[in-house]
Structure formats: C-alpha cells, structure tokens
Design an enzyme around this catalytic site. Structure first.
Site, mmCIF file in Angstrom:
data_model
loop_
_atom_site.group_PDB
_atom_site.id
_atom_site.type_symbol
_atom_site.label_atom_id
_atom_site.label_comp_id
_atom_site.label_asym_id
_atom_site.label_seq_id
_atom_site.Cartn_x
_atom_site.Cartn_y
_atom_site.Cartn_z
ATOM 1 N NE ARG A 1 -24.514 5.117 -34.581
ATOM 2 C CZ ARG A 1 -23.574 5.605 -35.366
ATOM 3 N NH1 ARG A 1 -23.543 5.258 -36.630
ATOM 4 N NH2 ARG A 1 -22.685 6.449 -34.908
ATOM 5 C CE LYS B 1 -5.798 9.422 -39.269
ATOM 6 N NZ LYS B 1 -6.781 9.496 -40.335
ATOM 7 N N GLY C 1 -18.325 5.460 -31.610
ATOM 8 C CA GLY C 1 -18.686 4.068 -31.880
ATOM 9 C C GLY C 1 -17.691 3.074 -31.302
ATOM 10 N N GLY D 1 -18.446 11.387 -34.220
ATOM 11 C CA GLY D 1 -18.093 12.681 -34.820
ATOM 12 C C GLY D 1 -18.973 13.794 -34.287
HETATM 13 P P1 AMP Z 1 -10.574 6.893 -33.378
HETATM 14 O O1 AMP Z 1 -11.448 6.629 -34.574
HETATM 15 O O2 AMP Z 1 -9.612 8.026 -33.564
HETATM 16 O O3 AMP Z 1 -11.359 6.971 -32.089
HETATM 17 O O4 AMP Z 1 -9.646 5.625 -33.253
HETATM 18 C C1 AMP Z 1 -10.114 4.345 -32.952
HETATM 19 C C2 AMP Z 1 -9.073 3.382 -33.431
HETATM 20 O O5 AMP Z 1 -7.838 3.671 -32.817
HETATM 21 C C3 AMP Z 1 -9.370 1.930 -33.088
HETATM 22 O O6 AMP Z 1 -9.685 1.241 -34.274
HETATM 23 C C4 AMP Z 1 -8.057 1.424 -32.479
HETATM 24 O O7 AMP Z 1 -7.646 0.186 -33.019
HETATM 25 C C5 AMP Z 1 -7.070 2.511 -32.883
HETATM 26 N N1 AMP Z 1 -5.915 2.598 -31.966
HETATM 27 C C6 AMP Z 1 -5.945 2.744 -30.635
HETATM 28 N N2 AMP Z 1 -4.705 2.733 -30.136
HETATM 29 C C7 AMP Z 1 -3.856 2.569 -31.178
HETATM 30 C C8 AMP Z 1 -2.435 2.463 -31.290
HETATM 31 N N3 AMP Z 1 -1.635 2.535 -30.214
HETATM 32 N N4 AMP Z 1 -1.915 2.293 -32.512
HETATM 33 C C9 AMP Z 1 -2.716 2.238 -33.602
HETATM 34 N N5 AMP Z 1 -4.067 2.317 -33.561
HETATM 35 C C10 AMP Z 1 -4.626 2.494 -32.361
#
Ligand code: AMP
Length: 401
Positions: A37, A202, A355, A378
């Site tokens: 960045r 999520k 990120g 975001g």
């Molecule tokens: P996001 O911020 O929604 O893009 O999520 C990124 C995060 O999702 C990373 O820190 C990953 O460790 C987590 N992640 C990916 N797959 C899984 C899973 N099956 N269970 C829990 N966390 C997850």
C-alpha cells in the site's frame, strides 16, 4: 463517470495534501510485513515532488482510541519506509492538526514531504467532522485522494475535507484513478466467460456484492467459510463449520437466482475438516456430504480444487475475492494457494481484491502473474455492489453513469 485526476489540475509549487492508505500489516514487533500500500502511493508522491510541491501526507492506521496517542498506532514506521523508498527525508509530525503539525506544515519547503500522525487519533476523522476537516484543509492549496482502500468510508479526510476545495484543486491520485478505472471497465464490459471466485469467512459482508455479480458473471465459484452457509442451505450436515443461520434463506435465493440466470454455481465437493481451529489439529479429507458432527471444515479439498480448475479453464475474466480456507495456517492453506496458481495460470484478465486475497497471491508467488491486485478489500466490494464510493463521489466532475 468522469473523475478529476491529478493530471487535470495544476499542482506545481503548491501545498498539496495527499490522503493515502498506509494501513499496512505489522508483526508483533511493529515491523511492516507488507508495504504494497505504501509503494502503491509512490507515483503520486513522486509526481508532486517533481513539481516542487510542498507535500503533506496523511493516513489512518488501524483503530486507535480517539484522543489517545498510543505509540502502537503511530505512523512512525511508515515514515521510515517512505524514507527508504523515496530516498528522501520524510518529516514526521507528532500530531494531526496540533501545533507540531501546523508548524511543520508551515515550514515546508518545495519538494519536502511531511507525514501527519494517524488521522484516527482524532475523533473527528471517523465522524466526518466539519471542524476537523476544515483544520486539515487549512494546510493545503490542493487536495489529492489516493486512498482507494478507505474511499468507501465517509470520513473527514475522505469526504468532508474534499468539499473545501473547488474542482480545480481537488483530484484523484494515480492509484485511486487506476483502481476505479479498472473495476469500472471490467464490470461494464467483461470479456466472457467471466468467472467470479468468492471466499472468506462471512456471507454477510459479501452478500450484496454476490447478488449484483450474478447479473454480470457466467460462473460463480464459492469457497472458504462462506461455502458452509450455502451447503447447509442445501440441507447438508456441516458439523461445527462456520455458518450464518440468518442468511440461509438468502443463500437459497442466491442459488435460485443463479439457476434462473443460467449462471453456473460451484460449491466445494470435498473439504478438509478438523476438530479444532488449530494448525496442530488432526485433519481428515472428506466429501461435503460426509462432514461428521463436531468437526469443522477449514479448507476446500483436492477434488474441489480440481473441479474449480476445470471451471476456470475457459475463463477470460476472473475476479477473485476471499481465500478458500484458513490460509493463515499451513494445514488449511493448500486450497487457497492452489486457487491462486490456477487463476494466475489462466489466460484471463485476473483481478484480485481484498487484503487477505492479495496476501494469498503473494504467499503463492503469483502476484506478478495477476493482471491487477487491488489495494482495497471493502472498497472493491462496494464497487462490485454497484455503489459510488463517497471518496469518489466528491471528486467527480460529472454525475455517475
Ligand atoms: P474475509 O475477511 O471475509 O475475506 O475472510 C477472510 C478470512 O476468512 C481469513 O482470515 C480466513 O482464515 C477465513 N476463512 C476462510 N475459510 C474459512 C473457514 N472454512 N472457516 C473459518 N474461517 C475461514
């Protein structure tokens, strides 16, 4: 949509305020672990140095308690990294709009660079406070926003501050302009097949973007924690895997909409499961139909990787946001690393957003093979949702179209 850019306005010799996004990851010792960045803002900074500007840089860093100047959140390390990249002394202010910042801004000579302290030390930043924005604006003749990663936030240095400058003295920096143009072009006229790969933890954070994307893409590939909400919505046992119960209906609707639009919708067919969220946990590779109670899915399995590679084969545009598993732990990183390789190997235009996703591509050594790695997670999601970002809205010279 016409965005005013730094090249459209006169900056030579002026006091130029550049809002950057220096919110970089640091390790437990305070070392910057990834300075992409910072590097991404360099073209705009150099452009101003070459035009004898007096340059004032500002950024937020994480979320300090407003009013508390906790050293942990200081931009001191960023100043040092800027110094080593620019090969130029970077003057560091001890505060944001206080006496030290004011004096140093006043004393700036042409070609000198001043970095203000973390904008979020001041409560006014996140409140989009008018008085705080006015105080920041008093430092400069020209306002440049190059903080793509923060443009989705209606914060003082992004939104209220820009309104203190007329159209001839406010503009987007090179990075912001590049990011906006790229997403705009890709989303308006994607070369097909257009495949969107969505992962991460999520569904909630990406639900709107997913709904919007269905109208534009030919295929959607879902991985990561969010896949389990879709799998559960299909009636599968998912054990202790991540799930958003309140979104099961939305997940069903998304799958129905995909079907109605003839968008091919891919979910993992196998997973890596563990009994606990730990790199030391015992693991099993199982079909998604066979996740036992008490176990949780933490990565996609090898059959899913193969299936997703097939689906990517004919892609001409790929948009990737979100890892396929808990890539931070070696045991659950294979699905994400393979996905990065497969996307990098396609002949498609490849866009990596977020990120974590950029971090996966970096760990996989694939960054140079990607067409575009966005600096904003975001912000890029809100663009995908079809929104005009507040930081962009205030720099437009024509209405969004
Ligand atoms: P996001 O911020 O929604 O893009 O999520 C990124 C995060 O999702 C990373 O820190 C990953 O460790 C987590 N992640 C990916 N797959 C899984 C899973 N099956 N269970 C829990 N966390 C997850």
């Amino acid at each position: 949509m016409i965005l005013n850019t730094i090249k459209d306005i006169e900056v030579t010799g002026k006091r130029v305020f550049i809002r950057c996004d220096f919110n970089v990851p640091k390790d437990e010792f305070g070392n910057i672990t990834d300075d992409r960045r910072i590097r991404a803002a360099i073209p705009t900074i150099r452009y101003c140095i070459d035009r004898d500007c007096k340059i004032i840089l500002a950024s937020h860093f994480e979320r300090p308690m407003p009013g508390v100047y906790d050293e942990k959140y200081s931009l001191e390390a960023v100043a040092k990294r800027l110094h080593s990249i620019l090969k130029l002394d970077v003057i560091m202010a001890k505060d944001v709009i206080g006496e030290d910042a004011k004096n140093k801004a006043k004393a700036l000579n042409s070609g000198e660079v001043l970095l203000l302290e973390n904008l979020r030390y001041e409560a006014g930043e996140t409140q989009n406070d008018g008085a705080f924005a006015a105080a920041l604006a008093s430092f400069a003749d020209v306002y440049i926003n190059d903080a793509f990663g923060a443009c989705h936030r209606k914060h003082a240095s992004i939104y209220a501050m820009a309104q203190h400058f007329d159209v001839a003295s406010r503009a987007a920096g090179f990075l912001l302009n590049k990011e906006i143009n790229f997403f705009h072009r890709v989303l308006k006229n994607p070369v097909r097949p257009f495949v969107s790969v969505i992962g991460g933890s999520k569904v909630s954070g990406k639900l709107q973007a997913l709904v919007q994307l269905l109208d534009k893409v030919d295929k959607v590939i879902i991985g990561g924690g969010m896949a389990f909400t879709f799998l559960k919505a299909q009636g599968y046992e998912i054990g202790n895997s991540l799930v958003e119960e309140d979104l099961l209906e939305d997940a069903k609707k998304i799958m129905q909409k995909a079907k109605a639009l003839n968008v091919k919708f891919y979910l993992p067919v196998d997973v890596v499961v563990a009994t606990e969220f730990s790199n030391e946990a015992a693991i099993k590779y199982l079909p998604t139909q066979e996740i036992p109670k008490g176990w949780m899915g933490l990565d996609i399995g090898p059959a899913s990787s193969r299936l997703f590679r097939e689906a990517l084969n004919d892609a001409q545009t790929v948009l990737w946001n979100g890892p396929m598993g808990v890539y931070e732990m070696d045991k659950f990183s294979k699905g994400s690393i393979k996905m990065s390789h497969y996307i990098a190997e396609t002949h498609a235009t490849t866009i990596v957003g977020g990120g974590d996703t950029a971090d996966v591509a970096a760990r996989a050594g694939d960054v140079d093979e990607m067409t575009f790695v966005s600096t904003g997670g975001g912000a890029s999601l809100e663009l995908l949702e079809g929104k005009v970002l507040p930081g962009v809205e205030v720099l437009l010279v024509k209405d969004p179209s």
